[in-house]
Design an enzyme around this catalytic site. Structure first.
Site, mmCIF file in Angstrom:
data_model
loop_
_atom_site.group_PDB
_atom_site.id
_atom_site.type_symbol
_atom_site.label_atom_id
_atom_site.label_comp_id
_atom_site.label_asym_id
_atom_site.label_seq_id
_atom_site.Cartn_x
_atom_site.Cartn_y
_atom_site.Cartn_z
ATOM 1 N N HIS A 24 0.640 -1.261 -0.292
ATOM 2 C CA HIS A 24 0.371 0.011 -0.069
ATOM 3 C C HIS A 24 1.302 1.411 0.149
ATOM 4 C CE1 HIS A 24 -3.063 3.110 1.893
ATOM 5 N NE2 HIS A 24 -4.081 1.881 1.480
ATOM 6 N N ASP A 38 2.876 -4.556 7.908
ATOM 7 C CA ASP A 38 1.673 -3.678 7.843
ATOM 8 C C ASP A 38 0.794 -5.312 8.055
ATOM 9 O OD1 ASP A 38 -0.569 -2.736 6.821
ATOM 10 O OD2 ASP A 38 0.348 -2.055 4.521
ATOM 11 N N GLN A 80 -4.161 -5.085 6.538
ATOM 12 C CA GLN A 80 -4.905 -6.200 6.495
ATOM 13 C C GLN A 80 -5.396 -7.759 6.890
ATOM 14 O OE1 GLN A 80 -7.767 -6.014 4.426
ATOM 15 N NE2 GLN A 80 -6.953 -3.875 3.542
ATOM 16 N N LYS A 98 -9.707 -1.145 10.519
ATOM 17 C CA LYS A 98 -10.031 -2.576 9.531
ATOM 18 C C LYS A 98 -10.018 -3.384 10.485
ATOM 19 C CE LYS A 98 -7.473 -0.476 6.178
ATOM 20 N NZ LYS A 98 -7.750 -0.227 5.186
ATOM 21 N N CYS A 138 -4.888 2.931 -3.443
ATOM 22 C CA CYS A 138 -3.809 2.953 -2.920
ATOM 23 C C CYS A 138 -2.523 2.679 -3.274
ATOM 24 C CB CYS A 138 -4.226 3.157 -1.400
ATOM 25 S SG CYS A 138 -5.246 4.821 -1.122
HETATM 26 N N1 PMP Z 1 -1.779 -1.042 4.147
HETATM 27 C C1 PMP Z 1 -2.453 -1.198 4.000
HETATM 28 C C2 PMP Z 1 -2.361 -3.543 3.056
HETATM 29 C C3 PMP Z 1 -4.119 -1.251 3.459
HETATM 30 O O1 PMP Z 1 -5.448 -1.706 3.458
HETATM 31 C C4 PMP Z 1 -4.152 0.016 4.052
HETATM 32 C C5 PMP Z 1 -6.210 0.855 3.749
HETATM 33 N N2 PMP Z 1 -6.395 0.715 3.327
HETATM 34 C C6 PMP Z 1 -3.310 0.709 4.953
HETATM 35 C C7 PMP Z 1 -2.269 0.356 5.021
HETATM 36 C C8 PMP Z 1 -3.275 2.736 5.313
HETATM 37 O O2 PMP Z 1 -4.436 1.873 6.284
HETATM 38 P P1 PMP Z 1 -4.832 3.744 7.221
HETATM 39 O O3 PMP Z 1 -5.261 4.127 6.261
HETATM 40 O O4 PMP Z 1 -5.926 3.206 8.192
HETATM 41 O O5 PMP Z 1 -3.963 3.756 8.048
#
Ligand code: PMP
Length: 409
Positions: free
Chosen positions: A124, A201, A204, A227, A365
């Protein structure tokens, strides 16, 4: 699906029982955010209705109660990650802020000219852009770890790219576009041979399968409350204690100090040293409730339910003429990214929305991951433990209708 009582779980999530565009909501946008059980809604409501106080200050009953809930939230975050010590948990706004914190403190202190940061091509943007920012400042290099066609990371390439210049590996625990789950423990062990640190990270991951940072031997691990069935604006960064202790402060202010004078300021011990200012206390109350809710479920059964549903959805989507799934590696989470011939992904999501079906479309993203497939945008249905075969059937029936219309026109 097995002993997991999905109907009982669904009763806990009020939003699953609303309508959108005159149709019962089918929520398949869990990759973007998850719905909240009433236990979370109530915990947040209670904090603001009757439990409001700041924490760690003020000698009164409500301050003590708020502090207790706050620190229990920290302990729940440690527990859900398998972290031995709650003081290894730093509260942050979410995964994005966690990565920025590590990049700006650990990164600024530890990266130098020519050092390398290996970033998987599945990341991401939040586990890439913060590294680009600090790399530019420190004149370090970002090195991508490429993807194989099935969505797995190329492990041979990874082994070749690792070296004594590698200082950090930025690695997702589950891709939000491909659903793939890299072999994090093995990749971490390899990185450690070169003395590199690994930031995982978990945005997910945490809601979908049990996580154990100790078994992974991750140096840093980040996730977002929203999440994992909790509120927005709150998340957690795990860091090994010796790393957190060696990290310079990030933001300065209240809460993070030991003593302050114009001549010299000394800092509080971790985690408070990295938590300047009043935290998101109401958010932690909700996160605590969310993590207690999650740990109150049979996690293995919940994961098995999601795995079965993912297999069912994969097979069902394959029956839709002209539908192409992106990333089909074994062991993936319930992220189903696809293209439908003759339809634009954004228009497709709009057509599904007309039928009460919420999915996401766009670049998610993760532009480099889509670019690896020659794509700029795709549609994504993403599952959580409260989804059902009926949800998948609704999606597939709607896609079949949209496809038939597109083919006829
Ligand atoms: N990493 C991953 C794999 C994600 O899916 C997301 C959110 N779509 C994020 C990071 C970022 O998370 P946040 O916007 O809650 O900071």
């Amino acid at each position: 699906t097995g002993c997991f009582d999905v109907e009982a779980v669904r009763r806990d999530f009020p939003q699953l029982h609303r309508e959108v565009n005159g149709r019962p909501l089918v929520w398949l946008d869990n990759g973007a955010t998850t719905l909240k059980p009433r236990q979370v809604v109530e915990a947040v409501g209670e904090h603001y209705a009757s439990g409001t106080s700041n924490v760690h200050r003020g000698a009164h009953a409500l301050a003590k109660q708020a502090t207790q809930i706050y620190e229990e939230g920290r302990a729940e975050a440690a527990k859900v990650l398998g972290a031995p010590d709650p003081d290894e948990i730093v509260f942050v706004r979410g995964t994005t802020e966690a990565v920025n914190l590590v990049a700006q403190t650990w990164g600024r202190a530890n990266l130098g000219v020519g050092d390398e940061i290996l970033v998987s091509a599945a990341e991401h943007h939040s586990n890439l852009v913060p590294w680009q920012l600090i790399a530019k400042e420190r004149r370090a290099r970002i090195v991508p770890v490429p993807l194989l066609p099935d969505g797995q990371l190329d492990q041979d390439a990874y082994r070749d790219l690792l070296g004594f210049r590698t200082k950090l590996v930025a690695l997702t625990h589950a891709s939000n576009v491909l659903g793939t789950v890299p072999p994090v423990a093995e990749m971490t062990a390899l990185a450690h041979r070169y003395g590199a640190k690994v930031l995982v990270d978990g945005a997910q991951a945490v809601a979908h399968f049990p996580v154990d940072v100790t078994a992974l031997d991750a140096d840093f691990y980040a996730f977002s409350g929203h999440k994992v069935f909790g509120p927005t604006g709150i998340g957690a960064l795990y860091g090994k204690r010796e790393l957190l202790e060696a990290m310079p402060p990030w933001q300065g202010g209240g809460n993070m100090i030991d003593s302050v004078s114009f001549d010299e300021t000394s800092y509080a011990p971790v985690p408070h040293r990295l938590e300047a200012g009043t935290g998101h206390i109401g958010g932690v109350a909700g996160l605590r409730a969310a993590l207690r809710y999650l740990s109150g479920l049979d996690r293995r059964a919940a994961t098995a339910h999601e795995e079965q549903l993912t297999a069912y959805a994969t097979a069902a989507l394959r029956t839709v003429p002209g539908l192409r799934l992106i990333g089909e590696a074994p062991g993936k989470i319930g992220v189903l990214t696809f293209l439908l011939a003759g339809t634009d992904p954004i228009a497709l999501a709009g057509a599904l929305d007309q039928q009460g079906i919420a999915i996401r479309a766009g670049h998610h993203c993760a532009q480099p991951a889509l670019a690896a497939y020659g794509l700029q945008a795709a549609a994504r249905a993403s599952l959580a433990l409260y989804n059902t075969v009926q949800d998948v059937d609704s999606l597939v029936a709607a896609l079949q209708g949209i496809q038939a219309e597109a083919a006829a026109s």
